[in-house]
Motif scaffolding. Structure first.
Motif, PDB file in Angstrom:
ATOM      1  N   ILE A   1       4.531   6.244   3.680  1.00  0.00           N
ATOM      2  CA  ILE A   1       3.831   5.321   4.561  1.00  0.00           C
ATOM      3  C   ILE A   1       3.491   4.062   3.777  1.00  0.00           C
ATOM      4  CG2 ILE A   1       1.518   6.253   4.124  1.00  0.00           C
ATOM      5  CD1 ILE A   1       1.067   6.035   7.209  1.00  0.00           C
ATOM      6  N   VAL A   2       3.689   2.917   4.411  1.00  0.00           N
ATOM      7  CA  VAL A   2       3.298   1.637   3.836  1.00  0.00           C
ATOM      8  C   VAL A   2       2.256   1.022   4.758  1.00  0.00           C
ATOM      9  CG1 VAL A   2       5.473   1.331   2.593  1.00  0.00           C
ATOM     10  CG2 VAL A   2       5.265   0.451   4.924  1.00  0.00           C
ATOM     11  N   ASN A   3       1.945  -0.266   4.570  1.00  0.00           N
ATOM     12  CA  ASN A   3       0.776  -0.800   5.259  1.00  0.00           C
ATOM     13  C   ASN A   3       0.919  -0.918   6.769  1.00  0.00           C
ATOM     14  OD1 ASN A   3       2.483  -3.015   5.408  1.00  0.00           O
ATOM     15  ND2 ASN A   3       1.355  -4.212   3.909  1.00  0.00           N
ATOM     16  N   SER A   4       2.117  -0.881   7.298  1.00  0.00           N
ATOM     17  CA  SER A   4       2.253  -0.993   8.749  1.00  0.00           C
ATOM     18  C   SER A   4       3.293  -0.052   9.335  1.00  0.00           C
ATOM     19  CB  SER A   4       2.625  -2.440   9.127  1.00  0.00           C
ATOM     20  OG  SER A   4       3.859  -2.810   8.532  1.00  0.00           O
ATOM     21  N   ALA A   5       3.891   0.806   8.517  1.00  0.00           N
ATOM     22  CA  ALA A   5       4.986   1.634   9.019  1.00  0.00           C
ATOM     23  C   ALA A   5       5.122   2.900   8.187  1.00  0.00           C
ATOM     24  CB  ALA A   5       6.308   0.850   8.977  1.00  0.00           C
ATOM     25  N   PHE A   6       5.875   3.862   8.744  1.00  0.00           N
ATOM     26  CA  PHE A   6       6.172   5.065   7.976  1.00  0.00           C
ATOM     27  C   PHE A   6       7.546   5.589   8.365  1.00  0.00           C
ATOM     28  CE2 PHE A   6       4.460   6.844  11.846  1.00  0.00           C
ATOM     29  CZ  PHE A   6       5.058   8.080  12.011  1.00  0.00           C
ATOM     30  N   ALA A   7       8.051   6.504   7.535  1.00  0.00           N
ATOM     31  CA  ALA A   7       9.338   7.145   7.790  1.00  0.00           C
ATOM     32  C   ALA A   7       9.280   8.561   7.250  1.00  0.00           C
ATOM     33  CB  ALA A   7      10.480   6.372   7.134  1.00  0.00           C
ATOM     34  N   VAL A   8      10.121   9.413   7.822  1.00  0.00           N
ATOM     35  CA  VAL A   8      10.209  10.816   7.417  1.00  0.00           C
ATOM     36  C   VAL A   8      11.600  11.060   6.850  1.00  0.00           C
ATOM     37  CG1 VAL A   8      10.064  13.218   8.173  1.00  0.00           C
ATOM     38  CG2 VAL A   8       8.597  11.468   9.241  1.00  0.00           C
ATOM     39  N   PHE A   9      11.670  11.712   5.688  1.00  0.00           N
ATOM     40  CA  PHE A   9      12.929  11.980   5.008  1.00  0.00           C
ATOM     41  C   PHE A   9      13.151  13.481   4.889  1.00  0.00           C
ATOM     42  CE2 PHE A   9      11.328   7.938   3.624  1.00  0.00           C
ATOM     43  CZ  PHE A   9      12.434   7.111   3.518  1.00  0.00           C
TER      44      PHE A   9
ATOM     45  N   ASP B   1       0.828  -1.213   0.000  1.00  0.00           N
ATOM     46  CA  ASP B   1       0.000   0.000   0.000  1.00  0.00           C
ATOM     47  C   ASP B   1       0.861   1.263   0.000  1.00  0.00           C
ATOM     48  OD1 ASP B   1      -2.069  -1.788   0.192  1.00  0.00           O
ATOM     49  OD2 ASP B   1      -2.589  -1.322   2.247  1.00  0.00           O
ATOM     50  N   THR B   2       1.883   1.290  -0.833  1.00  0.00           N
ATOM     51  CA  THR B   2       2.856   2.373  -0.812  1.00  0.00           C
ATOM     52  C   THR B   2       2.243   3.708  -1.196  1.00  0.00           C
ATOM     53  OG1 THR B   2       4.382   0.706  -1.675  1.00  0.00           O
ATOM     54  CG2 THR B   2       5.183   2.978  -1.547  1.00  0.00           C
ATOM     55  N   ASN B   3       2.445   4.716  -0.368  1.00  0.00           N
ATOM     56  CA  ASN B   3       2.115   6.075  -0.763  1.00  0.00           C
ATOM     57  C   ASN B   3       2.963   7.052   0.028  1.00  0.00           C
ATOM     58  OD1 ASN B   3      -0.196   7.533   1.288  1.00  0.00           O
ATOM     59  ND2 ASN B   3       0.005   5.318   1.467  1.00  0.00           N
ATOM     60  N   GLY B   4       2.962   8.296  -0.396  1.00  0.00           N
ATOM     61  CA  GLY B   4       3.776   9.308   0.259  1.00  0.00           C
ATOM     62  C   GLY B   4       3.304  10.686  -0.136  1.00  0.00           C
ATOM     63  N   ALA B   5       3.860  11.676   0.512  1.00  0.00           N
ATOM     64  CA  ALA B   5       3.533  13.069   0.209  1.00  0.00           C
ATOM     65  C   ALA B   5       4.750  13.931   0.498  1.00  0.00           C
ATOM     66  CB  ALA B   5       2.332  13.545   1.026  1.00  0.00           C
ATOM     67  N   VAL B   6       4.837  15.054  -0.209  1.00  0.00           N
ATOM     68  CA  VAL B   6       5.957  15.967  -0.059  1.00  0.00           C
ATOM     69  C   VAL B   6       5.460  17.253   0.581  1.00  0.00           C
ATOM     70  CG1 VAL B   6       5.653  16.754  -2.457  1.00  0.00           C
ATOM     71  CG2 VAL B   6       7.828  17.155  -1.282  1.00  0.00           C
ATOM     72  N   GLY B   7       6.247  17.770   1.534  1.00  0.00           N
ATOM     73  CA  GLY B   7       5.888  18.987   2.237  1.00  0.00           C
ATOM     74  C   GLY B   7       6.908  20.080   2.032  1.00  0.00           C
ATOM     75  N   ALA B   8       6.972  20.996   2.992  1.00  0.00           N
ATOM     76  CA  ALA B   8       7.865  22.151   2.864  1.00  0.00           C
ATOM     77  C   ALA B   8       9.324  21.742   2.891  1.00  0.00           C
ATOM     78  CB  ALA B   8       7.572  23.153   3.981  1.00  0.00           C
TER      79      ALA B   8
END
Length: 532
Positions: A134-142, A121-128
């Protein structure tokens, strides 16, 4: 839809997505929404201060079996009426820095990730300044500039540590992240569905820092299972759509609006929802791109597809007087003929294995991206379709649309099925920059090709309904085999950088070696040189 816990109800329910999307239109206007408050809300003062449990990624691996879905695009197998088999002479923009996201062996400040479920369920978004994946059970910030992981990987329910109830204890997946560009906030949500009553857990960041404070909410759905939630940001609400199930029986799409203004300050919030009939499923809400808001008072636009048509709804929410909240539609928008890829089921071949992959072609693909250009409004979206036959099996391409003027008389301004050869293309996501340039990312596979991640694009000045030659983000080194593991992706995400409103960011899955429960993900960015 994805679950990280063996034995969860989603193992059954997600396999039974019998979406009957071909029904005729019903009443044009629906009034009197269901209004329910969030059953709980609080503030997490700092995500950085939460310590994840070290054993969260070590549970037994499991998959969600896919069942063939009924024809949702009319009887028979219609010939595709918009195939682009030869790309334009130009090439899509050159790839910027690409890097791995959360997947097998991915490491960050909070530990190392082990795949325990599929699909991702891979998805992501870009901010400032950050990119959140985020995937189906975890996320990370880059860090957006350095591409270094600054937080994670952690289980998604880390966001609800100390919250209590299923939002804290469950980590059931189907998560999405969107960036509220006007407010500079992150909105992360996933469902809690291990047992009824079911909830959608929503966290809104207090600042543009994805590792800081969050306002947290739990919205209730009783004993009706809220499957495949998808979110869109709009000035008057955060809109969330679901495919609802009573047991294994499809109960129709549910369209909900959360009180954005209240949630931006951490105040008590309600949701207003409309339940559609079983004739409609797989509905997406519009998600706002760009610095220009929709016209004042504009409803959110929601869309699904039927037999060679798109269906469009308008959701107007009134938080002061819920009696004024309305849902109008659907308006039927004719499109070029198509047949769903794999009949909506499983047929995608891979190199070095007989295991086929799921097309998930019974629904539009996340996101339904909206942009206001001042002189016109545009919606862009994609889905997977059948293109031709090879070795007695139909191969697949990505159908994309630009729909203009959704607020007045919606019209398909341009459309095409991108299929430059007989490889199978599916699981796409499309977006548009401030110049009207478009980018389309997707997966590619064939009996001679491990699943790869590629993209194409078009300038706003290119001939209508055409895409340029594709470029590669990463070529897979393995195929998904073993454990009858057909599920792939469920969705991917093409988003646009809010700072320059030019740079596209895309993320989806691939494999570094043939196997099961060993997926990886990739994040890449690029932009057209003429967008400044």
């Amino acid at each position: 839809m994805s679950l990280s816990k063996p034995g969860s109800l989603s193992l059954v329910l997600c396999a039974a997505v019998s979406l009957a999307i071909t029904g005729s239109a019903h009443a044009a206007t629906t009034t009197g929404p269901e209004v329910t408050p969030a059953v709980q809300h609080d503030t997490l003062h700092s995500l950085r201060g939460v310590m994840p449990r070290p054993d969260d990624f070590t549970k037994n691996s499991h998959a969600h079996p896919a069942h063939r879905l009924p024809f949702i695009d009319g009887p028979g197998t219609q010939t595709d009426g918009a195939v682009q088999s030869s790309p334009t002479g130009s090439f899509a923009p050159a790839l910027g820095a690409g890097f791995d996201g959360v997947g097998q062996g991915f490491s960050g400040p909070q530990g190392t990730f082990t795949v325990n479920s599929a699909p991702p369920d891979t998805n992501g978004a870009v901010g400032a300044t950050q990119y959140v994946q985020i995937v189906n059970s975890a996320f990370a910030v880059f860090d957006k500039s350095t591409k270094a992981v600054t937080y994670g990987p952690v289980t998604t329910n880390t966001l609800w540590a100390g919250f209590g109830g299923p939002c804290e204890t469950d980590n059931d997946g189907d998560a999405t992240v969107v960036y509220d560009k006007a407010a500079g906030r992150w909105v992360i949500s996933q469902f809690a569905v291990t047992a009824a009553p079911y909830y959608q857990c929503v966290a809104v960041s207090a600042t543009s820092d994805a590792t800081g404070a969050y306002y947290r909410y739990a919205f209730p759905y009783g004993s009706t299972f809220p499957d495949y939630p998808k979110m869109g940001v709009w000035p008057d609400a955060y809109y969330e759509t679901f495919n609802m199930f009573n047991g294994n029986t499809f109960a129709g799409a549910k369209l909900c609006a959360y009180n954005r203004n209240a949630m931006l300050s951490g105040a008590a919030a309600t949701q207003q929802c409309f339940q559609l009939s079983t004739s409609y499923g797989g509905v997406l809400p519009a998600d706002l791109d760009g610095a220009t808001a929709p016209p004042a008072g504009s409803p959110n636009y929601l869309m699904n597809f039927g037999s060679s048509k798109l269906n469009l709804w308008k959701f107007h929410v009134d938080w002061a007087n819920t009696a004024n909240t309305t849902l109008t539609g659907p308006v039927s928008i004719p499109v070029a003929s198509f047949a769903a890829a794999c009949g909506g089921g499983t047929c995608i071949p891979q190199a070095s294995t007989s295991q086929k992959l799921d097309s998930l072609a019974d629904r539009l693909m996340f996101r339904l991206a909206y942009r206001n250009f001042g002189d016109h409004e545009s919606l862009v979206v994609s889905h997977s379709v059948q293109v031709g036959t090879t070795h007695k099996n139909p191969y697949t391409g990505v159908r994309w649309y630009e729909v203009r003027n959704p607020g007045t008389t919606p019209v398909v301004y341009q459309q095409s099925t991108f299929s430059p050869d007989t490889s199978y293309r599916w699981m796409g996501s499309v977006a548009m920059d401030k110049m009207g340039d478009m980018a389309l990312g997707y997966s590619v596979s064939s009996s001679a090709l491990h699943p790869a991640v590629r993209y194409t694009g078009r300038l706003g000045t290119d001939a209508l309904s055409t895409m340029q030659a594709e470029n590669s983000i990463i070529e897979g080194l393995g195929s998904q085999s073993g454990n009858n593991l057909a599920r792939w992706g469920d969705y991917s995400a093409m988003t646009v950088d809010p700072v320059d409103d030019c740079t596209f960011w895309y993320t989806t899955e691939y494999l570094k070696s043939t196997g099961s429960f060993n997926w990886n993900t990739r994040i890449a960015s690029f932009k057209f040189p003429g967008c400044l």
